[in-house]
Design a protein around this motif. Sequence first.
Motif, short mmCIF file in Angstrom:
data_model
loop_
_atom_site.label_atom_id
_atom_site.label_comp_id
_atom_site.label_asym_id
_atom_site.label_seq_id
_atom_site.Cartn_x
_atom_site.Cartn_y
_atom_site.Cartn_z
N VAL A 363 -17.34 -82.55 10.67
CA VAL A 363 -17.65 -81.32 9.94
C VAL A 363 -18.88 -80.64 10.52
O VAL A 363 -18.93 -79.41 10.68
N GLU A 364 -19.91 -81.42 10.85
CA GLU A 364 -21.12 -80.85 11.43
C GLU A 364 -20.84 -80.21 12.80
O GLU A 364 -21.40 -79.16 13.14
N HIS A 365 -19.96 -80.84 13.56
CA HIS A 365 -19.60 -80.27 14.86
C HIS A 365 -18.89 -78.92 14.70
O HIS A 365 -19.16 -77.97 15.45
N GLU A 366 -18.01 -78.81 13.71
CA GLU A 366 -17.34 -77.54 13.46
C GLU A 366 -18.34 -76.47 13.03
O GLU A 366 -18.22 -75.30 13.41
N ARG A 367 -19.33 -76.86 12.25
CA ARG A 367 -20.33 -75.88 11.80
C ARG A 367 -21.17 -75.38 12.97
O ARG A 367 -21.47 -74.18 13.06
N VAL A 368 -21.55 -76.25 13.86
CA VAL A 368 -22.32 -75.82 15.03
C VAL A 368 -21.49 -74.91 15.92
O VAL A 368 -21.98 -73.90 16.44
N CYS A 369 -20.22 -75.24 16.10
CA CYS A 369 -19.34 -74.37 16.90
C CYS A 369 -19.19 -72.99 16.27
O CYS A 369 -19.21 -71.97 16.97
N ALA A 370 -19.05 -72.95 14.95
CA ALA A 370 -18.94 -71.66 14.26
C ALA A 370 -20.24 -70.86 14.39
O ALA A 370 -20.22 -69.63 14.55
N ARG A 371 -21.37 -71.56 14.35
CA ARG A 371 -22.65 -70.86 14.50
C ARG A 371 -22.79 -70.26 15.89
O ARG A 371 -23.29 -69.14 16.07
N ILE A 372 -22.34 -70.98 16.91
CA ILE A 372 -22.40 -70.46 18.27
C ILE A 372 -21.49 -69.24 18.41
O ILE A 372 -21.86 -68.23 19.03
#
Length: 665
Positions: A363-372
């Motif tokens: 989930v944290e990886h998806e959030r970082v990708c969305a932020r980028i």
Amino acid sequence: MSKLTATAPCTAHAAIVEKTGEVVPQPLLAQRVAWLTGLARDLTARLVAARWTAADLDALASGVGLDGRALPSKGWMAMRRLGWGMAPEPGVYVCDRVLRCTQEQAARMLRLALHRRRLAAAIVATWSANPRARTNNEWEALRALLPDGVSAAEIRNRTRQIRAYRDEHDAFPADLTDLEEPPKVAAQIVLAAADRQLITLERTGPRGARLRVRLPLTEAPASRRGWAWHVLPLTLPPTVPADAMLCTPTLRAKHGRVRVDLPFQTLIEVAPATGHTIGCGFDWGVNTLLTGVTGRLTGSRVISDGRPLTYDAGGVSAKLHRLRAEREHLAAKHRHLERLLVRITPTDRRYAKLSTAYEVIGVEHERVCARIRNLNKALAWSAARWAVDQAVATRATVIYLEDLATLETRGRRGSANARLSGQVRGQVVEAIRHLAAKHTIAVVTVPARGTSKYCPRCGNGTSVLKHCPAPDRLTEQGWTWANCPACGLSCDRDWAAAERIVARGLLGQHATRTHRATGTRTILKVVDGNVARARPARKPTRAARRARRTRTDLRPRPAARDRSKNRATPKRPARTTTNVKNAATTSMTSSRVPDRRTVPAPPPTRGGQRPAGHAPQPGRHTPSRTGHVRNSHHRTGFHHAQATPVLTLTEHRVSPSQATPVRVP
């Protein structure tokens, strides 16, 4: 006139059941929309997976249906003419219009696969011994098999994909179905294929619209009664003009909210391809994200006002670099936990702890990708708005961009702007084209080769620039500054490249080509000419006009001091100090600036309100905490970017001796 299509993101906060008048709150509405998109996603995924074969792709590529007639352009009609369909699960009722939407989405995905399939087949058929460095003959053979409009970036990406497959299997892929798995389907429903039996849309005012759509009342409706008409009031964003024509939207549920992607069309004038006199050229710089100049075509020469336009996104690039490092770290941990979970069984006591950590990191990886992604999008639109504003302010009718689809980041890979330009370059180009179309400004790409290598002042394509770190370090090797040994030009490297770009565009505009399918414009022929810099004369101020009229000096020199010793040296005032112990007073003055604080400072342990005094606050022309000057003229729409202020281009003239004739290779 032409139509410009854009998409406005809207949110439906509530709905009303048309038959009963029941008010559906947002959580329940999002659940019902999720049921609809879930049904559409499952049907589309099953249909794409069932037709993911070489024979079915050949049938779709042939363009002929089972009855011998040509396939129509609408996807759902082509799928039905081929006899391709997918029935819902037993016991689930789905109306025909929903099935039509799923067939439309599946047809779009399969037709995109046909494009990738043709690219892969052409690359395999003309495979080179060294695909990284193809010869001219190999490039010509490959281009002959590819469709028009394929960029070298697509060729490079497919070549890497095929090389990885060959290294793993020791053979070339027989078809796209061997090279790729069936594409994933998003949880959304494309309502463009529906009619009034499923959806209606009408505008209720300048900032309002009403969407009427049939939604399921349960996750698996068993009959027609499990569906009901819902009325969704929508608030349109300010970007939608009052005279825009609304199109059928796309529905999706995200984070407990109903997202409505609403396309709209506006009438615009078509910008001409040739006949331009003033243009702006922008270079994908190494020192900055965008560096541009304004050029004016006078006869057979290009004249610039000598003012570089820069958009520096170094702060954003540093932030994106940190986010990418965090993303790679999370991805490595996620893969490590996946390997650990494979080695143990669910009965192991460590399985629960590892599975929980695996889900959290995912989930944290998806959030970082969305932020980028969001940061890249915001930066791209900010840079595009700035570039179009510069063109509008200078009355330019065309924007010339450097076509860097064939190039990669080379040389100094540690440059922040070099990494950033490679990430958001495509988004910036698309945003510039969209915004420039609103102002009837043409966007044309020019050849990129040699723009940073040769001198723009010489203009002959043979004077090679010498790159150095700074203007006072011309003997050292660098990349920031450019110096011409022939004419003595010394300027920023990106500035010189931008001048060559605008010269190639204005001098070679007769060779502009417009792609029939996409409408993009490009110049393939290289026409080099020198760029003369002519700064406009400033208008005299009121004081200068008064001095000219009265024949007085505008800036008179002060009278010389009389340094002769004709008087006694004055005594300095005595200093006053107070000695508490001896109660003695002595006169004394101090050159220290008096303290501005009007009350004593609080103790270090005390918190709360700041003591009274003139605390420096970041104002309009004062530096902020980040070091950037806050000025209304430097607004770029992004708080981490610095850009040249938008100023109007003034008339200027240049003598014929300042330019040399144009040379066409």
